[in-house]
Scaffold this motif. Structure first.
Motif, PDB file in Angstrom:
ATOM      1  N   PRO A   1     -26.602  42.612-111.954  1.00  0.00           N
ATOM      2  CA  PRO A   1     -27.922  42.041-111.712  1.00  0.00           C
ATOM      3  C   PRO A   1     -27.762  40.714-110.968  1.00  0.00           C
ATOM      4  CG  PRO A   1     -27.443  42.146-114.085  1.00  0.00           C
ATOM      5  CD  PRO A   1     -26.261  42.693-113.376  1.00  0.00           C
ATOM      6  N   GLY A   2     -28.582  40.509-109.982  1.00  0.00           N
ATOM      7  CA  GLY A   2     -28.474  39.272-109.214  1.00  0.00           C
ATOM      8  C   GLY A   2     -27.641  39.451-107.964  1.00  0.00           C
TER       9      GLY A   2
ATOM     10  N   ARG B   1     -26.828  53.386-105.664  1.00  0.00           N
ATOM     11  CA  ARG B   1     -27.683  53.282-106.854  1.00  0.00           C
ATOM     12  C   ARG B   1     -29.030  53.952-106.592  1.00  0.00           C
ATOM     13  NH1 ARG B   1     -29.293  47.732-108.617  1.00  0.00           N
ATOM     14  NH2 ARG B   1     -29.311  48.597-110.691  1.00  0.00           N
TER      15      ARG B   1
ATOM     16  N   GLU C   1     -31.622  52.949-107.764  1.00  0.00           N
ATOM     17  CA  GLU C   1     -32.611  51.872-107.690  1.00  0.00           C
ATOM     18  C   GLU C   1     -32.865  51.424-106.254  1.00  0.00           C
ATOM     19  OE1 GLU C   1     -30.135  52.063-109.807  1.00  0.00           O
ATOM     20  OE2 GLU C   1     -30.665  51.310-111.786  1.00  0.00           O
TER      21      GLU C   1
ATOM     22  N   PHE D   1     -28.185  37.330-123.298  1.00  0.00           N
ATOM     23  CA  PHE D   1     -28.787  38.212-122.295  1.00  0.00           C
ATOM     24  C   PHE D   1     -27.741  39.129-121.657  1.00  0.00           C
ATOM     25  CE2 PHE D   1     -29.356  38.737-117.700  1.00  0.00           C
ATOM     26  CZ  PHE D   1     -30.517  39.483-117.649  1.00  0.00           C
TER      27      PHE D   1
ATOM     28  N   PHE E   1     -26.983  43.280-122.055  1.00  0.00           N
ATOM     29  CA  PHE E   1     -26.775  44.142-120.889  1.00  0.00           C
ATOM     30  C   PHE E   1     -25.528  45.009-121.080  1.00  0.00           C
ATOM     31  CE2 PHE E   1     -24.867  45.074-116.819  1.00  0.00           C
ATOM     32  CZ  PHE E   1     -25.926  45.426-116.006  1.00  0.00           C
TER      33      PHE E   1
ATOM     34  N   LEU F   1     -35.437  43.368-115.298  1.00  0.00           N
ATOM     35  CA  LEU F   1     -34.880  42.367-116.211  1.00  0.00           C
ATOM     36  C   LEU F   1     -33.474  41.967-115.764  1.00  0.00           C
ATOM     37  CD1 LEU F   1     -36.074  43.598-119.743  1.00  0.00           C
ATOM     38  CD2 LEU F   1     -37.067  41.841-118.299  1.00  0.00           C
ATOM     39  N   GLY F   2     -33.249  42.033-114.463  1.00  0.00           N
ATOM     40  CA  GLY F   2     -31.980  41.549-113.928  1.00  0.00           C
ATOM     41  C   GLY F   2     -31.882  40.041-114.119  1.00  0.00           C
TER      42      GLY F   2
ATOM     43  N   TYR G   1     -34.687  37.414-114.844  1.00  0.00           N
ATOM     44  CA  TYR G   1     -34.661  36.830-116.186  1.00  0.00           C
ATOM     45  C   TYR G   1     -34.753  35.312-116.113  1.00  0.00           C
ATOM     46  CZ  TYR G   1     -32.543  35.104-120.526  1.00  0.00           C
ATOM     47  OH  TYR G   1     -32.282  34.422-121.681  1.00  0.00           O
TER      48      TYR G   1
ATOM     49  N   ARG H   1     -32.639  47.413-114.752  1.00  0.00           N
ATOM     50  CA  ARG H   1     -31.491  46.513-114.824  1.00  0.00           C
ATOM     51  C   ARG H   1     -31.521  45.487-113.714  1.00  0.00           C
ATOM     52  NH1 ARG H   1     -30.584  45.186-119.115  1.00  0.00           N
ATOM     53  NH2 ARG H   1     -29.862  46.717-120.593  1.00  0.00           N
TER      54      ARG H   1
END
Lengths: 529, 233, 184, 179
Positions: free
Chosen positions: A201-202, A238, A240, A446, A450, D96-97, D101, D135
């Motif tokens: 993530p990010g 992915r 996503e 957090f 995950f 909710l990455g 977040y 994610r």
């Protein structure tokens, strides 16, 4: 297809072009902020102004400054507009001939742009990713031609080895060495796999590259296929990332149509086909053995290594797995030579790296900088520090597998070894910036949630250890933990790190370990004596 | 086949090429704790109990092949501590209540706890909801006792050749399932051969009608079946 | 023997079936030897209402399942030098904790007394008379520090004797091997 | 499965033999030469066509690809994308990455739960709305991001999201408006 045809396509494309191009970013960030409508309105405005002969509107890949999107650029005038709305379209067109423009003016000399060194992102924001002609006009597929016609597979591998390129997926394994291993491994068939399961993530570098310049990745894969002797490739993307999948599929179809994928590429003996495999929502599939299991249609569970996929991968055959960004470097290395590439970056980490700057930072977006630039230069120089007068407290690199680096260590140069030394990893390139409002224990929790949810459940330390670590962090944040619980937490982190089966498990405790190390006072404040 | 020379706990031994550290150690009389390994089945390296120290790096003994010059430690203080932690994690994961278990006294998990000196569990008991399926005429499965070692899955797939069992979900929500997560008695693919019962290390798979401490798994029979099949060709 | 002062021994019965105490009584004639060396200052088999201060050794049977257990165990810990978790319920929660997957106390009682019991059933609620169940049954060491653990359901009498002999002799009890450790 | 009241607009999966969707699924499998390793591709297609993976669908995929049913079920439940239960007519997915977040995605979740009345991962009893978390959508540049009915939106505030969801809940369902 031969070199002459390639040049023809490039020439025709250049001739077709209008003097002025309005580049309209259509990557995800801008896409979600009405970019398609902006593009349509710009086209209308060009027609309304009767300037079709002079101006064209092109949907292009990511310009990088996602936080200021939607972005529009006038080429070659080098004028940038940010936060564009569809209503700005007529005035943007009018501004080309001196009219006033209602859109906000961006600054191309902004450090965010000025300090970048685009190699992977060289075509980002410049070409229409849905048109192979634009890629070819930008010099695309010349490196593949060169590799096939002017180099032996061994010379290609040698060139990549000498470039010093290391895997951009996180671990930094020398790319040339991996290619050489695959080439030497015994097997009646070999595979090339592009890992586009960008799960951190990010991190959205790979999404951006696939959306902005899919042919660059395909060309890199084809060169690899030639070098290692593979005839089939897979890009694992992915689920996503629907836009990336759509554009990549278009690119594959176009490359096939132009015989740049398929049989006898450039009239050589190279046969190479590429299929997309769409992920279905499992972070662990970024781990290469899990990714293989998933391509084979199974549960994405890792298996112990050795044997490494280079020796025994897809269906037990030698398999080269590199990530999107690694493949996106290949064509440039072949084009400009290993000496050029190895001149960029540091002794141990050559070349550039794309980072996704997100979180509590002024300039959210993608940057590509030479390895070795310090965190401070990236976060404060390019990123502009925290917004609203806040203070940057830390940056998390490497996603859930990485660590939290405090601002006091921001003079750390960004290369594989230096980041490891301060307890983090390069990872795929996500940099999530935290300001003083971020509670580091909550952040560790957090990340642990995950990892717990993404644990495949195969090995016990990761499956149950992450749950127990999470519970301890819950106890700590609830103010119910004792110093003995913190000892327990440390011991569990050590267990999970040292005994888990795969990289996901082994690195899962990193956010806890690094926050315990650098922000102990935040834990202490929550502990009962 | 070429022989490899290596050191286990300071003693030089020779091993066959391609052999695992686990096999080589056992051949030379060194026992290494295991749980997901079962002679006769493929290895998955999942339980991590057989981790050994190979020149400073931890490796699972069951899936790591011997190599010339390896310096292996099988029973350091660190390894013992890790193994105990792993077994504690298992005990905390589900309802392993030995007092009311059909396999008590014949259970590999219970024996591991003894051999690793586990006198209590330091972690939170997760106490998940787990079902007991006794829809099959002869056998039952108690998910409270399952450690997800997948020995039943492999015995069914590799030895019986059926693949009635698999795993659903992931993480701690993972469960052993028969066919389409149906009651075992409704799983059409099951041949009721009972090999999964042979393979099970705990009281998860049991003969119906057995009560506390009555269920003994003859897990050695899996290796006998596989070996005799191999010899017959 | 008579010149060494007797140690103050307490045995405590929390959320368990009293089987561990039965096993203690299974020590038969050795209990007479034991009596010569200890004063039993608190026990379900002795009629003493208040847990005294200055206890040397407390053997605790059973898990922590109610508010009453919670209160007692804190007193036991405060007033005792050594605390031993005696038997699987104290050490792991064991059978007493089998209710945990049913959920919090209210849900559990609903299922036991009404859903799976008498549909007209009444959930017992007499604060101050019937102890209030905790939402989750936990082993003793989840609440207070425990010095030694003696697993077994119940721990066989010789196992209890081995522990007591070691402690009376001022030795650390051995915690290894199936004789001392096996659960169940 | 618990379905207290089956809503009329819940996508139907009691597919008849002549169902066109089955033909499309069959074509997908054929294109993959019924290879067992195409399982995930086939499940993607099945879910796209039917909205979720019913036992009947899973069994038919297992037969066609020559896979044991337990293997198919194991794969279908391993990946978060696949759903074995019907999804609501509208869906809201909140990212909710980490980037989202850090920029307050949790508050979005609270707002959405309040507006829809179910928690993440659940569908309303009438089948109108499903709430989910993701994610990381890779839309970190416009964090926090959400997807409502397939459309990505960035820089979302809890108030915007609530208003959007309440409006969707109040609007007539697609099926009703079609008739």
């Amino acid at each position: 297809m031969d070199l002459h045809e390639l040049q023809q396509i490039a020439r025709r494309e250049r001739e077709r072009r209008r003097r002025i191009r309005i580049h309209c970013c259509t990557s995800l960030g801008c896409h979600a902020s009405n970019a398609i409508e902006i593009k349509r309105r710009l086209e209308e405005a060009v027609i309304a102004a009767g300037l079709e002969g002079e101006i064209e509107v092109a949907g292009v890949g990511c310009m990088g400054f996602c936080g200021h999107g939607p972005m529009v650029e006038i080429d070659p005038e080098n004028i940038l507009y940010e936060y564009v709305s569809p209503d700005d379209a007529p005035s943007i067109v009018a501004s080309i001939h001196g009219g006033a423009c209602t859109a906000g003016r961006g600054d191309k000399n902004h450090p965010f742009f000025a300090r970048q060194y685009p190699i992977v992102r060289k075509n980002g924001g410049k070409i229409d990713p849905e048109r192979i002609e634009e890629y070819i006009a930008a010099g695309g597929y010349r490196s593949l031609y060169r590799a096939i016609n002017e180099m032996t597979p061994a010379e290609v591998i040698d060139e990549i080895t000498r470039s010093g390129l290391r895997g951009r997926g996180g671990a930094g394994y020398p790319t040339g060495l991996k290619w050489a291993t695959v080439a030497k491994s015994r097997g009646d068939r070999r595979f090339v796999v592009c890992n586009g399961d960008e799960g951190d993530p990010g991190a959205f570098m790979d999404r951006s590259v696939l959306e902005s310049d899919p042919h660059l990745v395909l060309e890199g894969m084809s060169i690899a296929a030639y070098a290692v002797g593979a005839d089939q490739g897979y890009v694992y993307v992915r689920g996503e990332y629907p836009l990336a999948i759509e554009r990549l599929q278009k690119a594959i179809n176009q490359a096939k149509k132009h015989s740049l994928l398929g049989s006898q590429i450039f009239d050589s003996a190279l046969d190479f086909r590429v299929d997309i495999r769409v992920g279905a929502g499992a972070f662990v599939c970024g781990e290469e053995t899990a990714l293989i299991a998933s391509i084979e249609g199974g549960r994405g569970q890792p298996r112990p290594r050795p044997p490494y996929p280079a020796e025994s991968g897809l269906w037990g055959k030698p398999t080269l797995i590199n990530n999107v960004e690694t493949f996106a470097n290949i064509a440039s290395i072949i084009e400009r030579g290993s000496a050029w590439y190895s001149g960029i970056g540091t002794e141990s980490s050559r070349g550039t790296k794309v980072f996704a700057l997100t979180g509590k930072i002024c300039n959210t977006g993608l940057v590509e900088v030479p390895m070795g630039m310090t965190l401070r230069e990236i976060v404060e120089g390019l990123g502009g520090g925290a917004p609203d007068g806040g203070t940057v407290k830390a940056v998390q690199t490497g996603g859930p597998s990485g660590g939290c680096i405090p601002a006091s260590l921001f003079d750390t140069p960004v290369d594989y070894e230096s980041l490891a030394k301060v307890g983090s990893i390069m990872g795929s390139g996500g940099m999530v910036v935290m300001d003083e409002a971020t509670n580091m224990v909550e952040l560790a929790k957090f990340y642990m949630e995950f990892c717990m949810d993404e644990s495949c459940g195969k090995c016990i330390p990761c499956r149950v250890g992450t749950v127990q670590i999470y519970r301890l962090l819950e106890k700590i944040t609830a103010g119910e933990a004792t110093p003995a619980d913190v000892d327990q937490l440390r011991a569990l982190c050590q267990l999970v790190r040292d005994t888990s089966l795969c990289g996901l498990g082994q690195s899962a405790p990193n956010p806890v370990i690094s926050t315990l190390k650098y922000f102990p006072e935040e834990y202490d404040a929550l502990i009962k004596p | 086949m070429a022989a490899k020379t290596l050191k286990i706990n300071g003693t030089m031994i020779s091993a066959r090429e391609g052999e695992s550290i686990l096999e080589a150690a056992r051949d030379s009389g060194v026992s290494i704790p295991t749980l997901c390994h079962l002679d006769g089945l493929s290895d998955v390296g999942a339980c991590r109990l057989c981790i050994v120290d190979v020149g400073g790096r931890l490796r699972p003994a069951c899936t790591t092949a011997v190599a010339e010059g390896m310096d292996i430690q099988t029973n350091t203080e660190q390894l013992r501590a890790y193994r105990r932690q792993i077994v504690e994690l298992l005990f905390a994961e589900r309802g392993h209540v030995c007092a009311v278990c059909v396999a008590s006294g014949h259970c590999e998990l219970q024996n591991l706890a003894v051999s690793l000196g586990m006198d209590h569990v330091r972690y939170d008991y997760l106490a998940p909801t787990c079902t007991v399926d006794i829809s099959h005429q002869r056998f039952g499965i108690d998910h409270n006792r399952c450690v997800l070692c997948t020995r039943c899955v492999r015995a069914c797939d590799e030895v019986e050749g059926v693949h009635t069992w698999d795993i659903s979900g992931r993480g701690t929500s993972a469960r052993i399932i028969s066919d389409l997560n149906q009651p075992w008695g409704d799983a059409e693919s099951c041949t009721s051969c009972g090999k999964c019962l042979l393979a099970c290390p705990t009281g998860a798979l049991f003969q119906r009608g057995s009560t506390v401490a009555e269920m003994e798994h003859a897990s050695g029979r899996i290796a006998v079946i596989v070996e005799s099949r191999r010899v017959r060709g | 023997m008579s010149d060494t002062p007797k140690i103050k021994l307490a045995t405590v019965w929390l959320g368990g079936c009293s089987g561990c105490h039965m096993s203690l009584l299974d020590l038969d004639e050795w209990l007479i030897d034991l009596a010569a060396r200890v004063d039993l200052v608190y026990s379900p088999i002795a009629d003493i209402k208040v847990f005294p201060e200055g206890v040397d050794l407390a053997l605790v049977e059973g898990a922590i399942a109610s508010d009453e257990h919670m209160e007692i165990i804190h007193t036991v810990r405060r007033n005792s030098t050594l605390l031993v978790s005696l038997g699987d319920c104290a050490v792991t929660g064991n059978v007493t904790a089998l209710r945990n997957p049913l959920g919090e106390a209210g849900l559990t009682l609903q299922q036991i007394y009404v859903d799976h019991g008498d549909p007209r059933g009444i959930i017992p609620a007499e604060p101050g008379i019937v102890p209030v169940l905790l939402d989750k049954v936990v082993p003793v060491h989840a609440v207070v520090a425990v010095d030694y653990f003696l697993p077994g359901c119940p721990p066989p009498a010789p196992r209890i004797r081995a522990l007591l002999e070691a402690l009376l002799a001022g030795r650390i009890p051995t915690a290894e091997g199936a004789k001392m450790l096996r659960f169940g | 499965m618990e379905t207290s009241s089956v809503s009329p607009h819940m996508r139907d999966t009691s597919a008849s033999i002549n169902d066109n969707r089955l033909k499309i699924l069959e074509a997908t499998m054929k294109r993959n030469q019924y290879r067992p390793d195409a399982l995930i591709e086939v499940l993607h297609k099945a879910q796209e066509l039917f909205g979720f993976l019913s036992p009947t669908l899973l069994i038919s995929v297992a037969r066609s690809l020559h896979l044991p049913p337990s293997r198919v079920y194991g794969v279908a439940t391993f990946y978060h994308f696949f759903s074995l239960a019907p999804q609501g007519e509208h869906t809201c997915t909140i990212c909710l990455g980490t980037a989202c977040y850090v920029r307050g995605a949790n508050n979005l979740m609270v707002a959405a739960e309040g507006a829809i009345g179910v928690s993440a991962g659940k569908t309303t009893a009438d089948g109108t709305f499903s709430l989910a978390s993701a994610r990381c959508l890779g839309a970190c540049g416009i964090a926090p991001a959400v997807i409502v009915d397939g459309v990505v939106a960035g820089n979302v505030t809890p108030r915007d999201l609530s208003a959007r969801l309440v409006a969707l809940l109040a609007s007539p369902s697609k099926d009703e408006s079609r008739t």
